[in-house]
Design a protein around this motif. Sequence first.
Motif, PDB file in Angstrom:
ATOM      1  N   ALA A 173      -6.465  -2.644 -15.438  1.00  0.00           N
ATOM      2  CA  ALA A 173      -7.320  -1.733 -15.045  1.00  0.00           C
ATOM      3  C   ALA A 173      -6.874  -1.282 -13.554  1.00  0.00           C
ATOM      4  O   ALA A 173      -7.525  -0.129 -13.069  1.00  0.00           O
ATOM      5  N   LEU A 174      -6.079  -1.522 -12.662  1.00  0.00           N
ATOM      6  CA  LEU A 174      -5.554  -1.222 -11.337  1.00  0.00           C
ATOM      7  C   LEU A 174      -4.842   0.190 -11.553  1.00  0.00           C
ATOM      8  O   LEU A 174      -3.931   0.016 -12.220  1.00  0.00           O
ATOM      9  N   SER A 225      -7.300 -12.480  -4.706  1.00  0.00           N
ATOM     10  CA  SER A 225      -8.404 -12.166  -5.653  1.00  0.00           C
ATOM     11  C   SER A 225      -8.891 -10.460  -5.318  1.00  0.00           C
ATOM     12  O   SER A 225      -9.352 -10.271  -4.289  1.00  0.00           O
ATOM     13  N   LEU A 226      -9.015  -9.818  -6.636  1.00  0.00           N
ATOM     14  CA  LEU A 226      -9.406  -8.518  -6.503  1.00  0.00           C
ATOM     15  C   LEU A 226     -10.594  -8.468  -7.175  1.00  0.00           C
ATOM     16  O   LEU A 226     -10.625  -8.950  -8.296  1.00  0.00           O
ATOM     17  N   GLY A 244     -12.481  -8.316   2.243  1.00  0.00           N
ATOM     18  CA  GLY A 244     -12.950  -7.143   2.851  1.00  0.00           C
ATOM     19  C   GLY A 244     -12.886  -6.341   1.555  1.00  0.00           C
ATOM     20  O   GLY A 244     -12.854  -6.606   0.649  1.00  0.00           O
ATOM     21  N   GLN A 245     -12.528  -4.834   2.072  1.00  0.00           N
ATOM     22  CA  GLN A 245     -12.407  -3.831   0.936  1.00  0.00           C
ATOM     23  C   GLN A 245     -11.093  -3.190   1.227  1.00  0.00           C
ATOM     24  O   GLN A 245     -10.590  -3.089   2.337  1.00  0.00           O
ATOM     25  N   ALA A 246     -10.281  -2.573   0.025  1.00  0.00           N
ATOM     26  CA  ALA A 246      -9.301  -1.852   0.177  1.00  0.00           C
ATOM     27  C   ALA A 246      -9.363  -0.699  -0.784  1.00  0.00           C
ATOM     28  O   ALA A 246     -10.050  -0.923  -1.785  1.00  0.00           O
ATOM     29  N   PHE A 247      -8.044  -0.042  -0.943  1.00  0.00           N
ATOM     30  CA  PHE A 247      -7.809   1.109  -1.821  1.00  0.00           C
ATOM     31  C   PHE A 247      -6.339   0.375  -2.490  1.00  0.00           C
ATOM     32  O   PHE A 247      -5.820  -0.256  -1.794  1.00  0.00           O
ATOM     33  N   ILE A 248      -6.348   0.516  -3.485  1.00  0.00           N
ATOM     34  CA  ILE A 248      -5.167   0.230  -4.308  1.00  0.00           C
ATOM     35  C   ILE A 248      -3.990   1.409  -4.127  1.00  0.00           C
ATOM     36  O   ILE A 248      -4.244   2.571  -4.461  1.00  0.00           O
ATOM     37  N   SER A 249      -2.935   1.180  -3.295  1.00  0.00           N
ATOM     38  CA  SER A 249      -2.031   2.166  -3.235  1.00  0.00           C
ATOM     39  C   SER A 249      -0.835   2.041  -4.283  1.00  0.00           C
ATOM     40  O   SER A 249      -0.268   3.233  -4.361  1.00  0.00           O
ATOM     41  N   ASN A 250      -0.599   0.939  -4.565  1.00  0.00           N
ATOM     42  CA  ASN A 250       0.703   0.795  -5.697  1.00  0.00           C
ATOM     43  C   ASN A 250       0.033  -0.080  -6.545  1.00  0.00           C
ATOM     44  O   ASN A 250       0.121  -1.304  -6.323  1.00  0.00           O
TER      45      ASN A 250
END
Length: 206
Positions: free
Chosen positions: A93-94, A201-202, A171-177
């Motif tokens: 799903a990423l 873990s995401l 924390g929080q992040a955006f998936i860049s790749n």
Amino acid sequence: MTAWLTRISPDLRHPAARRDLRDITAVHRRVMSLVPDDLGDQARHQAGVLFRLDHTTTGPVLLVQTTMAPDPARLPDSYGTVQTRDITPLLNALTTGMSVHYRIAANASKRAWKGDNAGKVVALSGPHAEQWWQRKADTHGLTLRHMHTQPQPAAVGRATPVRHAITLFEGQAFISNPDQARAAILSGIGRGRSFGCGLLSLAPAP
């Protein structure tokens, strides 16, 4: 690639659980008992085994990730509460731009090139550890939005001399790749992956 996450809440009344938690090499052996014995010299790599010991308000929780279906029946009777789930849907799903919560207990470290520690791997802390994680995140498909760090108890081996400093990053992040992020989840990040470091873990964030 298929992967499973097994959550073990050890029963601290169980003597084997208490012994394991005093020695990270014993935890490593216990984790490896969940996968077949005949995997050769690179068994951890073959089975995609990573683990993290989370210290919660209700007690220690052992998270074990494998790319082979684990066999919790190989744990001692009454060792603890065990739950296993297939995390392949999460991996699939990423997508680029997806917002996620992250957690990783990592051995933030580098090899010193000068001074008294020249040639040795030294642990990083404070802003240096944060910079280490920022660099690692960037190269493993994550763009960090927020970061909280907390030193954790070191991974210490008694039967076999092992010591890895551990910092918890969350924390929080955006998936860049997405491909890099999936590879990071499956392979882990940084040193000490045999001894409880590097499991990323995401979870999807709103």
